[in-house]
Design an enzyme around this catalytic site. Structure first.
Site, PDB file in Angstrom:
ATOM      1  N   HIS A 171       0.875  -1.197   0.000  1.00  0.00           N
ATOM      2  CA  HIS A 171       0.000   0.000   0.000  1.00  0.00           C
ATOM      3  C   HIS A 171       0.902   1.233   0.000  1.00  0.00           C
ATOM      4  CE1 HIS A 171      -3.994   1.916   1.394  1.00  0.00           C
ATOM      5  NE2 HIS A 171      -3.176   2.881   1.018  1.00  0.00           N
ATOM      6  N   GLU A 189     -11.473   3.823   6.776  1.00  0.00           N
ATOM      7  CA  GLU A 189     -10.457   4.815   7.160  1.00  0.00           C
ATOM      8  C   GLU A 189     -11.163   6.030   7.786  1.00  0.00           C
ATOM      9  OE1 GLU A 189      -8.379   6.667   3.886  1.00  0.00           O
ATOM     10  OE2 GLU A 189      -6.566   7.020   5.080  1.00  0.00           O
ATOM     11  N   ARG A 195       3.984  17.348 -13.469  1.00  0.00           N
ATOM     12  CA  ARG A 195       3.426  17.895 -14.700  1.00  0.00           C
ATOM     13  C   ARG A 195       3.734  17.031 -15.921  1.00  0.00           C
ATOM     14  NH1 ARG A 195       5.237  23.535 -12.037  1.00  0.00           N
ATOM     15  NH2 ARG A 195       7.053  22.245 -11.676  1.00  0.00           N
ATOM     16  N   GLY A 216      -9.252   7.989  -2.009  1.00  0.00           N
ATOM     17  CA  GLY A 216      -9.892   9.300  -1.937  1.00  0.00           C
ATOM     18  C   GLY A 216     -10.804   9.407  -0.734  1.00  0.00           C
ATOM     19  N   HIS A 276       1.454   4.837  -2.363  1.00  0.00           N
ATOM     20  CA  HIS A 276       1.042   5.704  -3.480  1.00  0.00           C
ATOM     21  C   HIS A 276       2.269   6.396  -4.071  1.00  0.00           C
ATOM     22  CE1 HIS A 276      -3.305   5.418  -2.553  1.00  0.00           C
ATOM     23  NE2 HIS A 276      -2.856   5.225  -1.323  1.00  0.00           N
ATOM     24  N   ASP A 280      -5.528   3.342  -9.384  1.00  0.00           N
ATOM     25  CA  ASP A 280      -6.476   3.764  -8.368  1.00  0.00           C
ATOM     26  C   ASP A 280      -7.456   4.796  -8.914  1.00  0.00           C
ATOM     27  OD1 ASP A 280      -7.100   3.320  -5.758  1.00  0.00           O
ATOM     28  OD2 ASP A 280      -5.842   4.909  -4.934  1.00  0.00           O
TER      29      ASP A 280
END
Ligand code: ADE
Ligand code: ZN
Length: 321
Positions: free
Chosen positions: A17, A191, A66, A161, A19, A129
């Site tokens: 887990h 969560e 970007r 999210g 990101h 995700d």
């Protein structure tokens, strides 16, 4: 004398887990945008113990990702750190829902990420995700993307999210599609919302639950997680930083272990929260009185519950070549 930290540093570990965007450290932010002052980073890239401050900081940092090369740099720095702490396998989550919404070129980004992986000893697989608050149609676009990239190292579809702004009921069709396409499923749940959200994630076919903190409030749910062998991806520091728990001493990790629920330790957003996986192991040991053998078992769980871990191949037999 060997330090306690050396044991966890040397332990072969897996991250399930993690990101990519949340791995962005203040140092890498300054590599991306040299004009940023330390004060600007300090005041924008921090959480204050609640989910909205977390989302604000996460979105602020996304603004500096970007170009495909920006993503490549973040991954390069992440892989360097993972290698240094003996993380041998990582399932890295990409916020594909954000990439699609911003109209960025996913193929261009993903192809440079794969190039970075080719020069690292860390075995990497990908999770795409979706973002709950963006709704079902955008989530479906992410699931379709994940299905299209299955033969390029994407192993799962997930959703993260704001759990309170996008209930699981919205996403039934999306998860049924992802399952049909042969993708593994992991869902952030429990969560910021209660145990019902975790039950909902199980109904959608989640094979792992991201966080699952509030599952501790429901003994039947703990039994279901144990009996169905669905692990919780526990992220201790993250849970304090986002307000999922009031403080570390009220974290339900000991309750999960007592109830026999499978657990894997992870960092979630290590750059934002200023942690490493080694640090999270040390924290679990020092704050919950776990022994080295307990932590060793948790580390083994990282490989056991991985969606596609392949043990290193033995050297080919010279006589056959
Ligand atoms: N995306 C990145 N980190 C997250 C978290 N802790 N919860 C929900 N979505 C996330
Ligand atoms: Zn997460």
């Amino acid at each position: 004398m060997a330090e306690v930290g050396d044991f966890y540093q040397a332990l072969p570990k897996a991250e399930l887990h993690l990101h990519l965007e949340g791995s962005l450290t203040p140092a890498t932010l300054r590599e991306l945008e040299p004009s940023l002052s330390a004060e600007e980073i300090e005041s924008n890239y921090r959480t204050s113990g609640d989910f909205s401050s977390f989302l604000r900081a996460y979105v602020w940092a996304l603004g500096f990702l970007r170009t495909p090369d920006d993503y490549a740099l973040v991954l390069r720095r992440l892989l360097e750190r993972l290698e240094a702490e003996n993380v041998q396998y990582a399932e890295i989550t990409i916020s594909a829902g954000v990439i699609l919404r911003r109209g960025q070129d996913f193929e261009a980004i993903f192809s440079v990420l794969c190039k970075e992986c080719a020069s690292s000893p860390v075995q990497v697989r990908w999770i795409l995700d979706a973002v709950r608050q963006f709704g079902a149609a955008e989530a479906m676009a992410v699931a379709e993307l994940a299905a299209a990239y299955r033969d390029r190292g994407v192993v799962a579809f997930g959703i993260g999210g704001d759990e309170l702004a996008g209930p699981v009921e919205w996403f039934g069709e999306v998860f049924r599609y992802a399952r049909r396409e042969g993708l593994h499923l992991t869902i952030h749940a429990g969560e910021t919302a209660g145990p019902r959200s975790v039950w909902g994630a199980l109904e959608l076919g989640a094979e792992r639950i991201g966080h699952g903190v509030t599952a501790a409030e429901d003994p039947e749910l703990l039994t279901a997680l144990r009996e169905r062998n669905v692990p919780l991806e526990v992220c201790l520091t993250s849970n304090v930083a986002t307000g999922a728990v009031r403080d570390l001493s009220s974290h339900p990790l000991p309750r999960f272990l007592e109830a026999g629920v499978p657990v894997v330790l992870n960092t979630d957003d290590p750059g934002l929260f200023g942690v490493t996986l080694t640090h999270e192991y040390e924290l679990a040991a020092s704050r919950f009185g776990l022994r080295e053998s307990d932590l060793q078992r948790l580390a083994e769980n990282g490989f056991r519950y991985a969606f596609d871990f392949k043990p290193a191949q033995a050297e080919p037999d010279a006589r056959r070549s």
